[in-house]
Motif scaffolding. Sequence first.
Motif, short mmCIF file in Angstrom:
data_model
loop_
_atom_site.label_atom_id
_atom_site.label_comp_id
_atom_site.label_asym_id
_atom_site.label_seq_id
_atom_site.Cartn_x
_atom_site.Cartn_y
_atom_site.Cartn_z
N ILE A 16 69.06 40.36 37.64
CA ILE A 16 68.58 41.54 38.37
C ILE A 16 68.03 41.15 39.74
CG2 ILE A 16 66.30 41.42 37.25
CD1 ILE A 16 66.33 44.54 37.28
N GLU A 17 68.38 41.96 40.73
CA GLU A 17 67.83 41.81 42.08
C GLU A 17 67.10 43.09 42.44
OE1 GLU A 17 71.31 38.91 44.00
OE2 GLU A 17 71.04 40.95 44.75
N SER A 18 65.97 42.93 43.15
CA SER A 18 65.15 44.09 43.52
C SER A 18 65.10 44.27 45.02
CB SER A 18 63.73 43.92 42.96
OG SER A 18 62.98 45.09 43.14
N TYR A 19 65.31 45.49 45.47
CA TYR A 19 65.29 45.81 46.90
C TYR A 19 64.24 46.90 47.16
CZ TYR A 19 69.72 43.34 46.96
OH TYR A 19 70.70 42.38 46.83
N GLY A 20 63.61 46.82 48.33
CA GLY A 20 62.68 47.90 48.69
C GLY A 20 61.23 47.52 48.49
N CYS A 21 60.46 48.47 47.97
CA CYS A 21 59.01 48.36 47.96
C CYS A 21 58.48 47.59 46.76
CB CYS A 21 58.38 49.74 48.01
SG CYS A 21 58.69 50.72 46.51
N GLN A 22 57.14 47.43 46.73
CA GLN A 22 56.47 46.76 45.63
C GLN A 22 56.68 47.50 44.31
OE1 GLN A 22 52.58 46.97 47.39
NE2 GLN A 22 52.67 44.88 48.18
N MET A 23 56.82 48.83 44.39
CA MET A 23 57.05 49.62 43.18
C MET A 23 58.35 49.21 42.51
SD MET A 23 55.65 52.05 41.38
CE MET A 23 54.62 53.09 42.40
N ASN A 24 59.37 48.88 43.30
CA ASN A 24 60.63 48.44 42.73
C ASN A 24 60.49 47.08 42.05
OD1 ASN A 24 62.00 50.72 43.57
ND2 ASN A 24 63.72 49.57 44.37
N ILE A 25 59.66 46.21 42.61
CA ILE A 25 59.41 44.91 41.98
C ILE A 25 58.74 45.13 40.63
CG2 ILE A 25 58.14 42.73 42.17
CD1 ILE A 25 58.46 43.00 45.23
N SER A 26 57.77 46.04 40.60
CA SER A 26 57.09 46.38 39.35
C SER A 26 58.06 46.96 38.33
CB SER A 26 55.96 47.37 39.63
OG SER A 26 55.30 47.77 38.46
N ASP A 27 58.96 47.83 38.78
CA ASP A 27 59.97 48.43 37.89
C ASP A 27 60.92 47.37 37.34
OD1 ASP A 27 58.89 50.90 38.19
OD2 ASP A 27 60.58 51.80 39.24
N THR A 28 61.26 46.39 38.16
CA THR A 28 62.13 45.30 37.71
C THR A 28 61.51 44.57 36.53
OG1 THR A 28 63.25 44.96 39.83
CG2 THR A 28 63.09 43.06 38.38
N GLU A 29 60.20 44.34 36.59
CA GLU A 29 59.50 43.67 35.49
C GLU A 29 59.54 44.51 34.21
OE1 GLU A 29 56.27 41.18 38.22
OE2 GLU A 29 55.69 43.09 37.31
N ILE A 30 59.50 45.83 34.36
CA ILE A 30 59.59 46.74 33.20
C ILE A 30 60.98 46.67 32.58
CG2 ILE A 30 59.65 49.20 32.56
CD1 ILE A 30 57.36 49.61 34.61
N VAL A 31 62.01 46.71 33.43
CA VAL A 31 63.40 46.66 32.96
C VAL A 31 63.68 45.35 32.22
CG1 VAL A 31 65.81 46.54 33.69
CG2 VAL A 31 64.28 48.26 34.70
N ILE A 32 63.23 44.22 32.78
CA ILE A 32 63.44 42.92 32.12
C ILE A 32 62.80 42.91 30.74
CG2 ILE A 32 62.92 40.44 32.22
CD1 ILE A 32 63.08 40.64 35.28
N SER A 33 61.59 43.43 30.64
CA SER A 33 60.89 43.49 29.36
C SER A 33 61.66 44.31 28.33
CB SER A 33 59.49 44.08 29.56
OG SER A 33 58.80 44.19 28.35
N ILE A 34 62.15 45.47 28.74
CA ILE A 34 62.90 46.34 27.83
C ILE A 34 64.16 45.66 27.33
CG2 ILE A 34 64.24 48.50 27.70
CD1 ILE A 34 62.13 49.70 29.66
N LEU A 35 64.89 45.02 28.22
CA LEU A 35 66.15 44.37 27.83
C LEU A 35 65.91 43.16 26.94
CD1 LEU A 35 68.19 44.69 31.14
CD2 LEU A 35 68.65 45.82 28.96
#
Length: 464
Positions: A16-35
Amino acid sequence: MNEKKFSILKKIFFYIESYGCQMNISDTEIVISILLKNGFFFTENLKIANIILLNSCSIRNKVEITIKNRLQRLKYLKKEKPTLFGILGCLSNSMKKKFSNSDLIDFTIGPDFYKKIPSIIRLSMEGKKTFHNTFLDKKETYSNIDPFRKKNKITSFLSITRGCDNMCTFCIVPFTRGREKSRDPYSIIKECENLYQKGFKEVTLLGQNVDSYLWFGSDGFKKTIYKKIYTENKKIIDFSNLLDLLAVEIPFMRIRFSTSNPHDMSPKVIETISKHSNICKHIHLPVQSGSNKILKLMNRKYTREKYLFLIKKIRSIIPECSISHDIMTGFCNEDEKDHQQTISLMNEVKYNYGYMFSYSPRPGTYSYKKLKDNVPEFIKKKRLKEIIDLQKNHSIFQMKKYIGKIQEVLIEGESKKNNQYWYGRNTQNIVIVFPKKTYKIGETVFIKIIDCTSATLIGKEQEK
Protein backbone atom coordinates in the motif's frame (compact mmCIF):
# COMPACT_ATOMS: atom_id res chain seq x y z
CA MET A 1 -9.61 -16.36 -15.08
CA ASN A 2 -8.43 -14.36 -12.05
CA GLU A 3 -9.79 -17.01 -9.67
CA LYS A 4 -7.51 -19.68 -11.20
CA LYS A 5 -4.48 -17.41 -10.99
CA PHE A 6 -4.98 -16.60 -7.32
CA SER A 7 -6.01 -20.11 -6.26
CA ILE A 8 -2.48 -21.37 -6.78
CA LEU A 9 -1.06 -18.88 -4.25
CA LYS A 10 -0.51 -20.09 -0.68
CA LYS A 11 -0.26 -16.52 0.62
CA ILE A 12 -1.75 -13.30 -0.70
CA PHE A 13 0.55 -10.32 -0.13
CA PHE A 14 -0.66 -6.72 -0.22
CA TYR A 15 1.30 -3.52 -0.68
CA ILE A 16 0.00 0.00 0.00
CA GLU A 17 1.08 3.53 -0.84
CA SER A 18 -0.47 6.63 0.74
CA TYR A 19 -0.88 10.01 -0.94
CA GLY A 20 -2.12 13.30 0.45
CA CYS A 21 -2.71 14.37 4.02
CA GLN A 22 -1.97 12.92 7.46
CA MET A 23 -5.53 11.56 7.56
CA ASN A 24 -4.68 9.29 4.62
CA ILE A 25 -1.62 7.99 6.47
CA SER A 26 -3.85 7.23 9.45
CA ASP A 27 -6.36 5.47 7.16
CA THR A 28 -3.57 3.38 5.66
CA GLU A 29 -2.76 2.05 9.13
CA ILE A 30 -6.44 1.11 9.59
CA VAL A 31 -6.56 -0.72 6.23
CA ILE A 32 -3.36 -2.68 6.99
CA SER A 33 -4.79 -3.77 10.35
CA ILE A 34 -8.06 -4.95 8.78
CA LEU A 35 -6.31 -6.96 6.06
CA LEU A 36 -3.84 -8.57 8.47
CA LYS A 37 -6.70 -9.77 10.66
CA ASN A 38 -8.39 -11.30 7.60
CA GLY A 39 -5.60 -13.57 6.45
CA PHE A 40 -3.66 -11.29 4.10
CA PHE A 41 0.08 -10.62 4.44
CA PHE A 42 1.61 -7.14 4.40
CA THR A 43 4.73 -6.46 2.34
CA GLU A 44 6.78 -3.42 1.43
CA ASN A 45 8.19 -5.24 -1.59
CA LEU A 46 6.28 -4.53 -4.82
CA LYS A 47 7.82 -7.53 -6.55
CA ILE A 48 5.98 -10.05 -4.36
CA ALA A 49 2.74 -8.10 -3.85
CA ASN A 50 -0.47 -9.52 -5.34
CA ILE A 51 -2.70 -6.68 -4.14
CA ILE A 52 -1.43 -3.16 -4.80
CA LEU A 53 -3.39 -0.42 -3.04
CA LEU A 54 -3.03 3.30 -3.68
CA ASN A 55 -4.62 5.39 -0.94
CA SER A 56 -5.64 8.46 -2.91
CA CYS A 57 -6.51 12.08 -2.25
CA SER A 58 -8.60 14.30 -4.50
CA ILE A 59 -8.17 17.52 -2.49
CA ARG A 60 -5.77 18.86 -5.11
CA ASN A 61 -5.36 18.03 -8.77
CA LYS A 62 -1.63 17.36 -8.36
CA VAL A 63 -2.21 14.19 -6.30
CA GLU A 64 -4.72 12.84 -8.82
CA ILE A 65 -2.17 13.28 -11.62
CA THR A 66 0.52 11.63 -9.45
CA ILE A 67 -1.67 8.55 -8.90
CA LYS A 68 -2.44 8.21 -12.62
CA ASN A 69 1.28 8.40 -13.45
CA ARG A 70 2.08 5.90 -10.72
CA LEU A 71 -0.43 3.42 -12.12
CA GLN A 72 1.17 3.64 -15.55
CA ARG A 73 4.58 2.91 -14.05
CA LEU A 74 3.25 -0.12 -12.15
CA LYS A 75 1.07 -1.72 -14.82
CA TYR A 76 3.87 -4.06 -15.94
CA LEU A 77 3.36 -5.98 -12.66
CA LYS A 78 0.08 -7.45 -13.96
CA LYS A 79 2.02 -9.28 -16.66
CA GLU A 80 4.54 -10.77 -14.23
CA LYS A 81 2.24 -12.32 -11.60
CA PRO A 82 -1.39 -12.43 -10.37
CA THR A 83 -1.94 -8.79 -9.39
CA LEU A 84 -4.91 -6.59 -8.51
CA PHE A 85 -4.93 -2.81 -8.32
CA GLY A 86 -7.24 -1.03 -5.87
CA ILE A 87 -7.82 2.67 -5.29
CA LEU A 88 -8.75 3.73 -1.75
CA GLY A 89 -9.53 7.03 -0.08
CA CYS A 90 -11.00 10.36 -1.10
CA LEU A 91 -12.38 9.75 -4.57
CA SER A 92 -14.08 12.58 -6.42
CA ASN A 93 -16.90 11.69 -8.83
CA SER A 94 -14.63 12.39 -11.78
CA MET A 95 -11.97 10.05 -10.39
CA LYS A 96 -14.57 7.31 -9.84
CA LYS A 97 -15.69 7.50 -13.47
CA LYS A 98 -12.15 7.46 -14.83
CA PHE A 99 -11.06 4.54 -12.66
CA SER A 100 -14.20 2.49 -13.38
CA ASN A 101 -13.36 2.75 -17.10
CA SER A 102 -9.75 1.73 -16.58
CA ASP A 103 -8.50 -1.77 -17.42
CA LEU A 104 -5.85 -1.39 -14.74
CA ILE A 105 -8.16 -0.80 -11.75
CA ASP A 106 -9.98 -3.79 -10.24
CA PHE A 107 -11.81 -2.06 -7.39
CA THR A 108 -12.29 1.23 -5.54
CA ILE A 109 -13.20 1.76 -1.89
CA GLY A 110 -14.20 4.99 -0.17
CA PRO A 111 -13.01 6.05 3.31
CA ASP A 112 -16.11 4.75 5.15
CA PHE A 113 -16.02 1.18 3.78
CA TYR A 114 -12.56 -0.11 4.70
CA LYS A 115 -14.05 -2.91 6.82
CA LYS A 116 -15.37 -4.43 3.57
CA ILE A 117 -12.01 -4.45 1.85
CA PRO A 118 -11.26 -8.17 2.49
CA SER A 119 -14.51 -9.30 0.83
CA ILE A 120 -14.08 -6.81 -2.01
CA ILE A 121 -10.57 -8.12 -2.70
CA ARG A 122 -11.86 -11.70 -2.76
CA LEU A 123 -14.59 -10.71 -5.23
CA SER A 124 -11.93 -9.08 -7.41
CA MET A 125 -9.83 -12.23 -7.23
CA GLU A 126 -12.81 -14.00 -8.79
CA GLY A 127 -12.79 -11.49 -11.64
CA LYS A 128 -15.63 -9.28 -10.35
CA LYS A 129 -14.83 -5.56 -10.56
CA THR A 130 -16.24 -3.50 -7.67
CA PHE A 131 -16.65 0.27 -7.98
CA HIS A 132 -19.67 1.09 -5.86
CA ASN A 133 -18.16 1.09 -2.37
CA THR A 134 -17.46 4.82 -2.28
CA PHE A 135 -20.68 5.84 -0.53
CA LEU A 136 -20.52 7.65 2.80
CA ASP A 137 -21.51 6.30 6.19
CA LYS A 138 -22.88 8.64 8.86
CA LYS A 139 -21.52 6.65 11.81
CA GLU A 140 -18.27 4.88 10.87
CA THR A 141 -15.27 6.15 12.87
CA TYR A 142 -13.20 2.91 13.11
CA SER A 143 -13.02 3.37 16.89
CA ASN A 144 -12.93 -0.43 17.32
CA ILE A 145 -9.93 -0.91 14.99
CA ASP A 146 -6.41 -1.02 16.41
CA PRO A 147 -4.36 0.57 13.58
CA PHE A 148 -1.15 -1.08 12.39
CA ARG A 149 1.93 0.90 13.39
CA LYS A 150 5.47 0.19 12.30
CA LYS A 151 7.93 -0.93 14.96
CA ASN A 152 10.63 1.45 16.20
CA LYS A 153 8.40 4.47 15.66
CA ILE A 154 7.84 6.90 18.52
CA THR A 155 5.29 9.26 16.97
CA SER A 156 1.85 8.39 15.67
CA PHE A 157 -1.35 9.83 14.18
CA LEU A 158 -4.79 9.22 15.69
CA SER A 159 -8.05 10.30 14.02
CA ILE A 160 -10.60 11.83 16.40
CA THR A 161 -13.04 13.12 13.76
CA ARG A 162 -13.86 12.16 10.19
CA GLY A 163 -15.46 14.33 7.52
CA CYS A 164 -16.30 18.03 7.68
CA ASP A 165 -19.39 20.24 7.96
CA ASN A 166 -17.82 23.58 7.04
CA MET A 167 -18.52 23.46 3.28
CA CYS A 168 -15.74 25.79 2.14
CA THR A 169 -16.52 26.51 -1.50
CA PHE A 170 -13.14 25.24 -2.79
CA CYS A 171 -13.04 22.04 -0.74
CA ILE A 172 -14.20 18.59 -1.80
CA VAL A 173 -13.76 16.91 1.62
CA PRO A 174 -17.49 16.99 2.61
CA PHE A 175 -18.26 15.17 -0.66
CA THR A 176 -15.46 12.58 -0.44
CA ARG A 177 -15.32 12.03 3.34
CA GLY A 178 -18.87 13.02 4.27
CA ARG A 179 -20.30 14.99 7.14
CA GLU A 180 -18.44 15.33 10.38
CA LYS A 181 -18.37 12.44 12.88
CA SER A 182 -16.66 12.50 16.27
CA ARG A 183 -15.15 9.41 17.79
CA ASP A 184 -15.99 8.13 21.29
CA PRO A 185 -13.50 9.78 23.71
CA TYR A 186 -13.02 6.57 25.69
CA SER A 187 -11.67 4.79 22.61
CA ILE A 188 -9.33 7.71 21.94
CA ILE A 189 -7.90 7.64 25.45
CA LYS A 190 -7.60 3.87 25.39
CA GLU A 191 -5.71 3.94 22.08
CA CYS A 192 -3.36 6.64 23.40
CA GLU A 193 -2.68 4.56 26.52
CA ASN A 194 -1.91 1.54 24.31
CA LEU A 195 0.44 3.62 22.20
CA TYR A 196 2.31 4.80 25.27
CA GLN A 197 2.61 1.24 26.60
CA LYS A 198 4.10 0.20 23.23
CA GLY A 199 6.79 2.89 23.46
CA PHE A 200 5.24 5.77 21.52
CA LYS A 201 6.12 9.16 22.97
CA GLU A 202 3.97 11.50 20.88
CA VAL A 203 0.53 11.41 19.28
CA THR A 204 -1.04 13.84 16.80
CA LEU A 205 -4.83 14.06 16.99
CA LEU A 206 -6.26 14.34 13.48
CA GLY A 207 -9.40 15.71 11.93
CA GLN A 208 -10.40 17.93 9.05
CA ASN A 209 -11.41 20.28 11.85
CA VAL A 210 -10.43 19.04 15.30
CA ASP A 211 -11.90 22.07 17.07
CA SER A 212 -15.44 21.04 16.26
CA TYR A 213 -14.98 17.68 18.00
CA LEU A 214 -18.14 16.99 20.03
CA TRP A 215 -19.32 13.83 21.73
CA PHE A 216 -22.54 13.37 23.68
CA GLY A 217 -22.23 11.07 26.68
CA SER A 218 -24.56 8.42 28.04
CA ASP A 219 -25.22 6.80 31.43
CA GLY A 220 -22.39 4.37 30.72
CA PHE A 221 -20.10 7.27 29.97
CA LYS A 222 -20.44 8.63 33.54
CA LYS A 223 -19.08 5.40 35.02
CA THR A 224 -15.82 5.48 33.06
CA ILE A 225 -12.50 7.21 33.78
CA TYR A 226 -14.04 10.61 32.94
CA LYS A 227 -15.61 10.65 36.40
CA LYS A 228 -12.15 11.45 37.74
CA ILE A 229 -12.35 14.89 36.21
CA TYR A 230 -15.95 15.69 35.30
CA THR A 231 -19.08 15.82 37.43
CA GLU A 232 -21.93 13.34 37.28
CA ASN A 233 -23.90 15.86 35.22
CA LYS A 234 -21.23 16.36 32.55
CA LYS A 235 -22.53 14.66 29.39
CA ILE A 236 -20.86 16.60 26.58
CA ILE A 237 -17.18 16.42 25.66
CA ASP A 238 -15.83 19.12 23.35
CA PHE A 239 -12.29 19.44 22.03
CA SER A 240 -10.97 21.39 25.02
CA ASN A 241 -12.39 18.70 27.35
CA LEU A 242 -10.82 15.94 25.25
CA LEU A 243 -7.39 17.63 25.36
CA ASP A 244 -7.75 18.07 29.11
CA LEU A 245 -8.63 14.41 29.60
CA LEU A 246 -5.75 13.14 27.46
CA ALA A 247 -3.19 15.42 29.10
CA VAL A 248 -4.18 14.19 32.58
CA GLU A 249 -4.65 10.49 31.73
CA ILE A 250 -1.37 10.18 29.75
CA PRO A 251 0.89 12.80 31.37
CA PHE A 252 4.13 11.57 29.79
CA MET A 253 2.81 11.48 26.20
CA ARG A 254 3.34 14.52 23.98
CA ILE A 255 0.05 15.63 22.41
CA ARG A 256 -0.31 17.53 19.14
CA PHE A 257 -3.32 18.18 16.93
CA SER A 258 -4.19 19.22 13.39
CA THR A 259 -6.04 20.89 11.77
CA SER A 260 -7.82 23.82 13.42
CA ASN A 261 -10.42 26.08 11.84
CA PRO A 262 -10.29 29.71 13.04
CA HIS A 263 -14.10 29.79 13.02
CA ASP A 264 -14.31 26.99 15.62
CA MET A 265 -11.28 27.46 17.86
CA SER A 266 -12.47 28.49 21.32
CA PRO A 267 -10.62 30.36 24.09
CA LYS A 268 -11.05 27.18 26.18
CA VAL A 269 -8.80 25.26 23.78
CA ILE A 270 -6.09 27.92 24.02
CA GLU A 271 -6.31 27.92 27.83
CA THR A 272 -6.11 24.09 27.93
CA ILE A 273 -2.97 24.09 25.78
CA SER A 274 -1.42 26.66 28.14
CA LYS A 275 -2.38 24.63 31.23
CA HIS A 276 -0.64 21.35 30.32
CA SER A 277 3.09 20.98 29.65
CA ASN A 278 2.56 17.80 27.58
CA ILE A 279 0.27 19.55 25.07
CA CYS A 280 2.66 20.93 22.45
CA LYS A 281 2.83 24.67 21.95
CA HIS A 282 2.07 24.78 18.25
CA ILE A 283 -1.15 25.60 16.41
CA HIS A 284 -1.71 25.08 12.71
CA LEU A 285 -4.28 27.75 11.84
CA PRO A 286 -5.11 27.94 8.12
CA VAL A 287 -6.04 31.44 6.97
CA GLN A 288 -6.30 30.84 3.17
CA SER A 289 -6.55 34.57 2.40
CA GLY A 290 -6.08 37.94 4.06
CA SER A 291 -8.96 39.48 2.10
CA ASN A 292 -12.48 39.58 3.54
CA LYS A 293 -13.87 39.50 0.02
CA ILE A 294 -12.07 36.26 -0.77
CA LEU A 295 -12.80 34.73 2.64
CA LYS A 296 -16.51 35.32 2.01
CA LEU A 297 -16.29 33.75 -1.45
CA MET A 298 -14.55 30.79 0.17
CA ASN A 299 -17.29 30.54 2.84
CA ARG A 300 -14.64 30.55 5.56
CA LYS A 301 -17.05 31.99 8.22
CA TYR A 302 -14.53 34.37 9.77
CA THR A 303 -13.10 37.75 8.81
CA ARG A 304 -9.56 38.99 8.62
CA GLU A 305 -10.20 40.98 11.81
CA LYS A 306 -11.51 37.95 13.74
CA TYR A 307 -8.58 35.87 12.59
CA LEU A 308 -6.04 38.46 13.74
CA PHE A 309 -7.88 38.79 17.07
CA LEU A 310 -7.53 35.02 17.53
CA ILE A 311 -3.80 35.22 16.79
CA LYS A 312 -3.41 37.93 19.46
CA LYS A 313 -5.39 35.79 21.91
CA ILE A 314 -3.10 32.80 21.31
CA ARG A 315 0.05 34.87 21.75
CA SER A 316 -1.23 36.57 24.90
CA ILE A 317 -2.08 33.25 26.60
CA ILE A 318 0.74 31.12 25.08
CA PRO A 319 3.59 33.54 24.24
CA GLU A 320 5.92 30.69 23.24
CA CYS A 321 3.40 29.16 20.80
CA SER A 322 4.46 28.71 17.18
CA ILE A 323 1.79 29.30 14.52
CA SER A 324 1.70 27.86 11.00
CA HIS A 325 -0.74 28.40 8.15
CA ASP A 326 -2.31 27.32 4.88
CA ILE A 327 -2.56 30.04 2.24
CA MET A 328 -4.25 29.64 -1.13
CA THR A 329 -3.49 32.18 -3.81
CA GLY A 330 -5.31 32.85 -7.09
CA PHE A 331 -8.81 31.95 -5.89
CA CYS A 332 -11.77 33.05 -8.02
CA ASN A 333 -12.03 36.84 -8.47
CA GLU A 334 -8.85 37.50 -6.49
CA ASP A 335 -7.33 40.80 -7.64
CA GLU A 336 -4.06 42.51 -6.72
CA LYS A 337 -5.65 44.32 -3.79
CA ASP A 338 -6.80 40.99 -2.32
CA HIS A 339 -3.32 39.55 -2.80
CA GLN A 340 -1.73 42.53 -1.04
CA GLN A 341 -4.11 42.06 1.89
CA THR A 342 -2.78 38.50 2.24
CA ILE A 343 0.77 39.86 2.13
CA SER A 344 -0.02 42.45 4.80
CA LEU A 345 -1.64 39.82 7.04
CA MET A 346 1.49 37.68 6.74
CA ASN A 347 3.62 40.66 7.68
CA GLU A 348 1.46 41.29 10.72
CA VAL A 349 1.47 37.68 11.96
CA LYS A 350 4.96 36.56 10.86
CA TYR A 351 4.17 32.84 10.88
CA ASN A 352 6.79 30.27 11.83
CA TYR A 353 6.08 28.29 8.65
CA GLY A 354 3.24 27.44 6.29
CA TYR A 355 1.83 25.49 3.38
CA MET A 356 1.28 27.57 0.28
CA PHE A 357 -0.36 26.66 -3.00
CA SER A 358 -2.37 28.13 -5.84
CA TYR A 359 -6.04 27.42 -6.40
CA SER A 360 -6.97 24.49 -8.62
CA PRO A 361 -10.72 23.91 -9.15
CA ARG A 362 -12.02 20.54 -7.97
CA PRO A 363 -15.06 19.07 -9.77
CA GLY A 364 -18.03 18.82 -7.45
CA THR A 365 -17.25 21.84 -5.30
CA TYR A 366 -19.33 25.02 -5.19
CA SER A 367 -16.51 27.13 -6.63
CA TYR A 368 -16.18 24.72 -9.58
CA LYS A 369 -19.90 24.91 -10.33
CA LYS A 370 -20.72 28.53 -9.54
CA LEU A 371 -17.52 30.63 -9.62
CA LYS A 372 -15.06 31.30 -12.40
CA ASP A 373 -11.43 30.27 -12.18
CA ASN A 374 -10.54 33.64 -13.69
CA VAL A 375 -7.05 34.35 -12.34
CA PRO A 376 -4.52 33.60 -15.11
CA GLU A 377 -2.00 30.87 -14.35
CA PHE A 378 1.01 33.18 -14.73
CA ILE A 379 -0.52 35.55 -12.15
CA LYS A 380 -1.12 32.64 -9.75
CA LYS A 381 2.53 31.60 -10.08
CA LYS A 382 3.76 35.17 -9.55
CA ARG A 383 1.65 35.67 -6.41
CA LEU A 384 2.56 32.26 -5.04
CA LYS A 385 6.26 33.01 -5.43
CA GLU A 386 5.82 36.30 -3.53
CA ILE A 387 4.04 34.47 -0.70
CA ILE A 388 6.66 31.70 -0.53
CA ASP A 389 9.56 34.19 -0.57
CA LEU A 390 7.94 36.27 2.17
CA GLN A 391 7.27 33.22 4.32
CA LYS A 392 10.90 32.16 3.97
CA ASN A 393 11.97 35.56 5.35
CA HIS A 394 9.50 35.27 8.23
CA SER A 395 10.64 31.71 8.98
CA ILE A 396 14.27 32.80 9.21
CA PHE A 397 13.22 35.74 11.42
CA GLN A 398 11.41 33.36 13.80
CA MET A 399 14.17 30.72 13.74
CA LYS A 400 16.90 33.19 14.72
CA LYS A 401 15.05 33.81 17.98
CA TYR A 402 16.04 30.30 19.09
CA ILE A 403 19.81 30.74 18.61
CA GLY A 404 21.58 30.53 21.95
CA LYS A 405 18.58 28.99 23.69
CA ILE A 406 18.20 25.51 25.18
CA GLN A 407 15.45 23.39 23.59
CA GLU A 408 13.82 20.18 24.79
CA VAL A 409 13.88 17.77 21.83
CA LEU A 410 12.22 14.39 21.32
CA ILE A 411 14.59 12.33 19.12
CA GLU A 412 12.70 10.81 16.16
CA GLY A 413 15.45 9.41 13.98
CA GLU A 414 18.55 10.03 11.88
CA SER A 415 18.87 13.23 9.90
CA LYS A 416 18.16 12.59 6.22
CA LYS A 417 21.09 14.77 5.19
CA ASN A 418 23.70 13.48 7.65
CA ASN A 419 23.51 10.07 9.36
CA GLN A 420 25.89 11.31 12.06
CA TYR A 421 23.13 13.61 13.29
CA TRP A 422 19.80 12.96 15.01
CA TYR A 423 16.69 14.91 14.21
CA GLY A 424 13.74 15.65 16.47
CA ARG A 425 11.24 18.38 17.21
CA ASN A 426 10.68 20.78 20.07
CA THR A 427 7.26 21.59 21.50
CA GLN A 428 6.80 24.23 18.77
CA ASN A 429 7.01 21.50 16.08
CA ILE A 430 10.29 22.85 14.75
CA VAL A 431 12.84 20.33 13.43
CA ILE A 432 16.18 20.34 15.26
CA VAL A 433 19.29 18.42 14.15
CA PHE A 434 22.32 17.74 16.37
CA PRO A 435 25.29 15.30 16.67
CA LYS A 436 24.34 11.79 17.77
CA LYS A 437 26.73 11.34 20.73
CA THR A 438 25.24 8.60 22.93
CA TYR A 439 21.57 9.49 22.53
CA LYS A 440 18.88 7.06 21.35
CA ILE A 441 15.64 7.35 19.36
CA GLY A 442 12.79 8.13 21.73
CA GLU A 443 14.91 10.00 24.27
CA THR A 444 14.06 13.56 25.27
CA VAL A 445 17.21 15.67 25.42
CA PHE A 446 18.17 19.29 25.97
CA ILE A 447 20.01 20.87 23.04
CA LYS A 448 21.62 24.30 22.67
CA ILE A 449 20.79 25.99 19.35
CA ILE A 450 23.84 27.36 17.54
CA ASP A 451 22.57 28.04 14.00
CA CYS A 452 19.52 27.75 11.74
CA THR A 453 18.09 27.64 8.23
CA SER A 454 14.57 28.75 7.32
CA ALA A 455 13.29 25.23 8.10
CA THR A 456 15.69 23.69 10.62
CA LEU A 457 17.43 24.55 13.88
CA ILE A 458 20.99 23.27 14.32
CA GLY A 459 22.12 22.39 17.82
CA LYS A 460 24.76 20.81 19.99
CA GLU A 461 24.81 18.93 23.28
CA GLN A 462 24.21 21.19 26.24
CA GLU A 463 27.39 21.70 28.24
CA LYS A 464 27.18 20.29 31.75
